[in-house]
Motif scaffolding. Structure first.
Motif, short mmCIF file in Angstrom:
data_model
loop_
_atom_site.label_atom_id
_atom_site.label_comp_id
_atom_site.label_asym_id
_atom_site.label_seq_id
_atom_site.Cartn_x
_atom_site.Cartn_y
_atom_site.Cartn_z
N GLN A 1 -15.00 -13.73 -7.87
CA GLN A 1 -15.98 -12.97 -7.09
C GLN A 1 -15.44 -11.57 -6.80
O GLN A 1 -14.28 -11.41 -6.44
CB GLN A 1 -16.26 -13.68 -5.76
CG GLN A 1 -16.91 -15.05 -5.93
CD GLN A 1 -18.29 -14.95 -6.56
OE1 GLN A 1 -19.07 -14.04 -6.26
NE2 GLN A 1 -18.59 -15.88 -7.45
N PRO A 2 -16.29 -10.53 -6.97
CA PRO A 2 -15.83 -9.18 -6.65
C PRO A 2 -15.52 -9.05 -5.17
O PRO A 2 -16.29 -9.47 -4.32
CB PRO A 2 -17.02 -8.29 -7.06
CG PRO A 2 -18.20 -9.20 -7.04
CD PRO A 2 -17.70 -10.55 -7.42
N THR A 3 -14.35 -8.50 -4.88
CA THR A 3 -13.88 -8.37 -3.49
C THR A 3 -13.37 -6.96 -3.28
O THR A 3 -12.71 -6.39 -4.15
CB THR A 3 -12.76 -9.38 -3.21
OG1 THR A 3 -13.23 -10.70 -3.50
CG2 THR A 3 -12.31 -9.32 -1.76
N VAL A 4 -13.68 -6.41 -2.12
CA VAL A 4 -13.27 -5.04 -1.81
C VAL A 4 -11.76 -4.96 -1.67
O VAL A 4 -11.14 -5.78 -0.98
CB VAL A 4 -13.96 -4.56 -0.52
CG1 VAL A 4 -13.31 -3.28 -0.02
CG2 VAL A 4 -15.44 -4.33 -0.77
N LEU A 5 -11.17 -3.98 -2.33
CA LEU A 5 -9.74 -3.68 -2.21
C LEU A 5 -9.58 -2.40 -1.40
O LEU A 5 -10.21 -1.38 -1.68
CB LEU A 5 -9.12 -3.49 -3.59
CG LEU A 5 -7.70 -2.91 -3.62
CD1 LEU A 5 -6.70 -3.91 -3.03
CD2 LEU A 5 -7.28 -2.51 -5.03
N ILE A 6 -8.74 -2.46 -0.37
CA ILE A 6 -8.43 -1.29 0.45
C ILE A 6 -6.92 -1.09 0.39
O ILE A 6 -6.15 -2.05 0.59
CB ILE A 6 -8.87 -1.48 1.91
CG1 ILE A 6 -10.36 -1.82 1.97
CG2 ILE A 6 -8.58 -0.24 2.73
CD1 ILE A 6 -10.81 -2.26 3.33
N GLY A 7 -6.51 0.12 0.13
CA GLY A 7 -5.08 0.41 0.07
C GLY A 7 -4.73 1.65 0.86
O GLY A 7 -5.50 2.62 0.90
N SER A 8 -3.59 1.62 1.53
CA SER A 8 -3.13 2.78 2.28
C SER A 8 -1.69 2.55 2.69
O SER A 8 -1.06 1.55 2.31
CB SER A 8 -4.02 3.02 3.51
OG SER A 8 -3.69 4.25 4.14
N ASP A 9 -1.16 3.48 3.50
CA ASP A 9 0.20 3.32 4.01
C ASP A 9 0.14 3.04 5.51
O ASP A 9 -0.93 2.74 6.05
CB ASP A 9 1.05 4.55 3.68
CG ASP A 9 0.42 5.84 4.21
OD1 ASP A 9 -0.43 5.77 5.14
OD2 ASP A 9 0.77 6.92 3.71
N TYR A 10 1.27 3.17 6.22
CA TYR A 10 1.32 2.80 7.63
C TYR A 10 0.42 3.68 8.50
O TYR A 10 0.10 3.33 9.63
CB TYR A 10 2.77 2.88 8.14
CG TYR A 10 3.35 4.26 8.13
CD1 TYR A 10 3.25 5.09 9.24
CD2 TYR A 10 3.99 4.75 6.99
CE1 TYR A 10 3.79 6.38 9.22
CE2 TYR A 10 4.52 6.03 6.97
CZ TYR A 10 4.42 6.84 8.09
OH TYR A 10 4.94 8.11 8.07
N ARG A 11 -0.01 4.84 7.99
CA ARG A 11 -0.87 5.74 8.77
C ARG A 11 -2.30 5.22 8.91
O ARG A 11 -3.10 5.79 9.64
CB ARG A 11 -0.89 7.12 8.13
CG ARG A 11 0.47 7.80 8.02
CD ARG A 11 0.35 9.15 7.34
NE ARG A 11 1.64 9.81 7.19
CZ ARG A 11 2.48 9.62 6.17
NH1 ARG A 11 2.13 8.77 5.20
NH2 ARG A 11 3.64 10.25 6.11
N VAL A 12 -2.64 4.16 8.21
CA VAL A 12 -4.00 3.66 8.20
C VAL A 12 -4.47 3.24 9.59
O VAL A 12 -5.67 3.25 9.89
CB VAL A 12 -4.13 2.47 7.21
CG1 VAL A 12 -3.46 1.23 7.76
CG2 VAL A 12 -5.59 2.19 6.89
N THR A 13 -3.54 2.89 10.46
CA THR A 13 -3.93 2.47 11.82
C THR A 13 -4.48 3.62 12.64
O THR A 13 -5.02 3.39 13.73
CB THR A 13 -2.72 1.85 12.54
OG1 THR A 13 -1.64 2.79 12.55
CG2 THR A 13 -2.27 0.58 11.85
N SER A 14 -4.37 4.84 12.14
CA SER A 14 -4.93 6.00 12.86
C SER A 14 -6.44 6.13 12.65
O SER A 14 -7.08 6.96 13.31
CB SER A 14 -4.26 7.29 12.38
OG SER A 14 -2.87 7.25 12.56
#
Length: 841
Positions: free
Chosen positions: A108-121
């Motif tokens: 099933q197609p699933t959303v991929l989200i990628g980032s570094d530790y700054r993503v919590t901002s």
């Protein structure tokens, strides 16, 4: 206050009690109002739902960011720009690189989200997802091959998941606030892993800038543009929502066209229904007036009843519209670039309120006009048996004014469609519908005369029916127009949608020519990526029976808030662009000496054949001569074609997103297809999604089906309006018999047989059906031709008018419905008790 209590008492004692004694009349009238309210709810909710999911997902990621540096194309933006932005944009509290993509989880197609530790901002949803996943101390070694997933994926902590050629470990499964992120169906990966899974090497999809407290967004944007220097687009983070709004232009424009026409017709049906309902109470209102009741009080009471009618009918229509909207939403094609995003049904609070308010306004307006006609007759005349009030002809001045206004509106609709560019041309449909109804009101004496002449064809009962028709011209005109509306909607809307689908198929000439496709997407979708493994093309060319392999790419390009699609072609390829362009333009494009544009994109960019187009690309601005503009189905904001080598160079994306295979003469097609399918399954894309193998004919049929699916909701609206017309028709026929109870009783007392009365009512219904069908064919044919012009303008496809002969079915159904609908009142009339009928009202 005393006056208000008195008004409420009169409405309850006189009005509502009167309504309660005529339940069938009330039910049929409420059904028309309910269907009209449901139409509004269904249309508005589907429009909202198509973009709400994208908007919610986008807001869940962008959060507090106010500026976004977005990639120009699918190949992304250099992740090194993030460091430059942190150094140069002083007002940015955080600069966050983001990867957005789609991977396959359990097929099933699933959303991929990628980032570094700054993503919590960014947003509360991302903080909930990431911080809950790291609260027990995950280090970068865990994140090198581990992911955090939402509860909606169905995965469990510690589970191993294979994506492409990578085995990933589920480090955490998060719920709670994180479920607001795409319904919990997402995978979060640390930036290096996300780049690998999405095929973005040293690049990201976008970079989000979160401002400091009190920062000026305008200054931030200017500073970001100075840093980016054309290598990416600096936009508002909500630009994807605007792109989603234009992603399905065919369904949007066709639905909007039908909705505008249908709402005009629904308002007309409500007017007819309320007009007949008020007219049927003419004698009781006259009695109250004769006893001293003031006209303004009675008028206010009628309007109060209309408000109750509108509220009840409007409220009943809300759940019906919600069900219709949910049904339609499942049949609307989803934007291919939003794969993995959960599209759910949503109903904005203003939509039910707007639908109910519209129902109330329509009922009050219709009742006002009807009450004015009733109160214009003196009480003594209104109490005379028969239909004296209805028999009074309209003034010639009114008819001439309406004729001029109607003809002017119809002419204006053609002027609009010929002079107005883009989506505003859709207004021509509503202008035509209004003009047609007003013009037909102007010729109402001719229509009534035609009904009388047709009725006389039915011998003795018909001649008496003709006399009855001539004594009630307003009722006859209303019934004729109800039949005409049902026929016109069927012919006009079905015909234009059929021509649209046929023209879309014509604009795809060449799509079905290849024997076989190997694609990164299913046959219903545009293969925007990811790119195929090089081994697929190499091994497919070695399969016995494969004569030629031609590669190609599709890419999306952000042009401000708009998005265009670009196709890369190489010699030997089959494509609609190459079929529709001149041979010289096709050759120049394949050699990399120019670009071909769809008419939609050419209009958006304001260029014509021969002009030079400056196209922003990841490799810098490119000046390309426009060698041709072609009739191509509108995708997003338009489509362009360049040579495959030029596309790879401009967008820094080597490889192909699809392959076209041509079989050798006499090849075993089944064996070749099996061998190619085996190669495809052995080399999935880098994102773990399976490759798809299908024939050219299947690709063409799937695309045509998508176009037909785009019109599914439009067809549903058409049937909703036709259903409302059917109910209004039955209501009108029923009220016409109830109005004539006294005269029918007189006929029976004079010796008229039950069969004679029955045939008289059917003769009138048959005459109305004939005239209404003829008027409907004329009105519907005009609507059909005009709708073709409107859709040609909004989609930039040359839509060729062709009569839809199956529309004869709408004429037959409306005529049969008129006759069948008259059976019940005719039978009721023939069974009337003579004494009760003579004493009625």
């Amino acid at each position: 206050m005393r006056a208000l209590r008195a008004a409420v008492t009169r409405i309850r004692v006189l009005g509502l009690r009167e309504l309660a004694s005529h339940r069938l009349r009330v039910i049929t009238s409420l059904l028309v109002v309910m269907v009209s309210s449901a139409l509004l709810v269904a249309v508005l909710s589907v429009y909202g739902s198509l973009t709400a999911s994208v908007r919610d997902f986008n807001e869940s990621i962008s959060g507090d960011a106010t500026v976004e540096v977005a990639a120009i194309a699918d190949s992304g933006v250099d992740d090194g720009i993030a460091a430059e932005l942190r150094r140069e944009v002083k007002q940015a509290r955080a600069v966050v690189p983001i990867v957005r993509g789609s991977i396959a989880v359990d097929g099933q197609p699933t959303v991929l989200i990628g980032s570094d530790y700054r993503v919590t901002s960014l947003s509360a949803q991302l903080r909930a997802a990431v911080e809950s996943g790291t609260e027990e101390g995950l280090d970068t070694r865990d994140l090198s091959d581990g992911v955090i997933v939402g509860a909606g994926t169905g995965l469990t902590q510690g589970q191993s998941v294979r994506v492409g050629d990578r085995d990933l470990t589920v480090l955490r499964v998060v719920g709670g606030d994180a479920n607001a992120l795409n319904g919990g169906r997402f995978v979060f990966a640390y930036l290096p892993l996300a780049q690998e899974l999405s095929g973005l090497h040293d690049a990201v999809d976008s970079i989000l800038l979160v401002p400091d407290a009190g920062a000026d967004d305008g200054r931030m944007r200017v500073a970001a543009e100075r840093v980016v220097a054309g290598r990416a687009s600096v936009v508002d983070p909500g630009f994807r929502v605007k792109q989603a709004e234009v992603a399905s232009s065919v369904v949007r424009d066709s639905t909007l066209l039908v909705s505008l026409v249908s709402l005009v017709i629904a308002a007309f049906l409500i007017f007819n229904t309320m007009n007949m309902a008020v007219a049927s109470r003419r004698q009781s209102l006259a009695m109250v007036r004769a006893l001293g009741g003031r006209r303004r009080h009675l008028a206010a009471d009628l309007l109060g009843e209309a408000v109750v009618f509108g509220l009840v009918g409007g409220l009943l229509g809300v759940p019906v519209g919600m069900l219709a909207g949910r049904w339609a939403l499942g049949r609307v094609p989803v934007d291919s670039t939003a794969t993995g995003v959960q599209v759910g049904y949503s109903l904005a609070p203003y939509i039910p309120a707007a639908a109910v308010a519209a129902a109330v306004v329509a009922c009050v307006a219709a009742t006002t006009l009807a009450a004015r006609a009733v109160f214009s007759v003196s009480p003594v005349e209104a109490m005379v048996p028969g239909q004296a009030a209805d028999a009074e002809p309209h003034s010639r001045r009114l008819l001439w004014v309406c004729g001029l206004l109607g003809a002017g509106s119809v002419a204006a609709s053609w002027v609009i469609v010929r002079t107005v560019d883009g989506r505003p041309a859709i207004l021509a449909g509503a202008v035509y519908a209004i003009g047609g109804l007003v013009a037909l009101f102007a010729v109402s004496p001719l229509l009534v005369a035609a009904v009388g002449r047709c009725a006389r064809w039915f011998a003795g009962p018909g001649r008496l029916a003709a006399v009855n028709s001539e004594r009630a011209p307003r009722r006859v005109w209303a019934t004729v127009m109800t039949v005409a509306v049902a026929v016109a909607v069927g012919i006009g809307i079905s015909g234009s949608l059929s021509n649209l689908v046929g023209s879309i198929s014509g604009s795809l000439d060449g799509l079905g020519d290849p024997d076989l496709y190997v694609s990164s997407q299913e046959k219903e979708s545009i293969p925007l990526g990811p790119v195929l493994a090089p081994e697929v093309r190499r091994d497919a060319a070695k399969v016995p029976g494969v004569q030629e392999v031609a590669g190609g790419q599709w890419a999306s390009v952000n042009i401000g808030n708009a998005r265009a699609l670009v196709q890369g072609l190489e010699p030997g390829a089959d494509a609609p662009f190459l079929r529709k362009a001149s041979p010289e333009a096709a050759q120049a494009t394949l050699q990399g000496r120019g670009v071909m544009l769809s008419r939609t994109l050419a209009r958006l960019l304001g260029v014509e054949t021969g002009a030079t187009l400056t196209l922003a690309t990841p490799s810098g601005p490119r000046d390309l001569p426009v060698v041709d503009t072609v009739n191509y189905v509108s995708m997003d904001s338009g489509t362009a074609a360049v040579s495959l080598d030029l596309l790879r160079e401009m967008f820094h994306r080597p490889g192909d997103t699809y392959l076209q295979l041509t079989f050798a003469p006499g090849a075993d097609t089944d064996a070749v297809t099996r061998d190619v399918a085996g190669i495809a399954s052995a080399h999935p894309s880098v994102a773990g999604t399976a490759l798809h193998v299908y024939t050219g004919e299947e690709a063409l049929v799937a695309t045509q089906k998508t176009a037909e699916q785009s019109g599914a909701f439009t067809v549903a609206i058409q049937w909703i309006v036709s259903g409302a017309a059917a109910v209004a028709l039955l209501n009108t026929l029923l009220l016409s018999v109830l109005e004539r109870r006294r005269e029918i009783g007189v006929l029976r007392s004079m010796g008229a047989a039950r069969r004679f009365v029955f045939r008289m009512v059917l003769a009138e219904a048959g005459a109305i059906a004939i005239v209404g069908a003829v008027v409907g064919v004329v009105l519907g044919t005009g609507l059909h031709v005009l709708s073709d012009e409107i859709l040609a303008e909004t989609t930039s496809i040359d839509i060729v008018y062709s009569p839809l002969w199956s529309s004869i079915g709408y004429v037959a159904v409306s005529a049969v419905l008129c006759l069948v609908g008259a059976v019940v009142p005719a039978a009721r009339a023939s069974r009337l008790n003579i004494t009760d009928a003579i004493a009625s009202e």
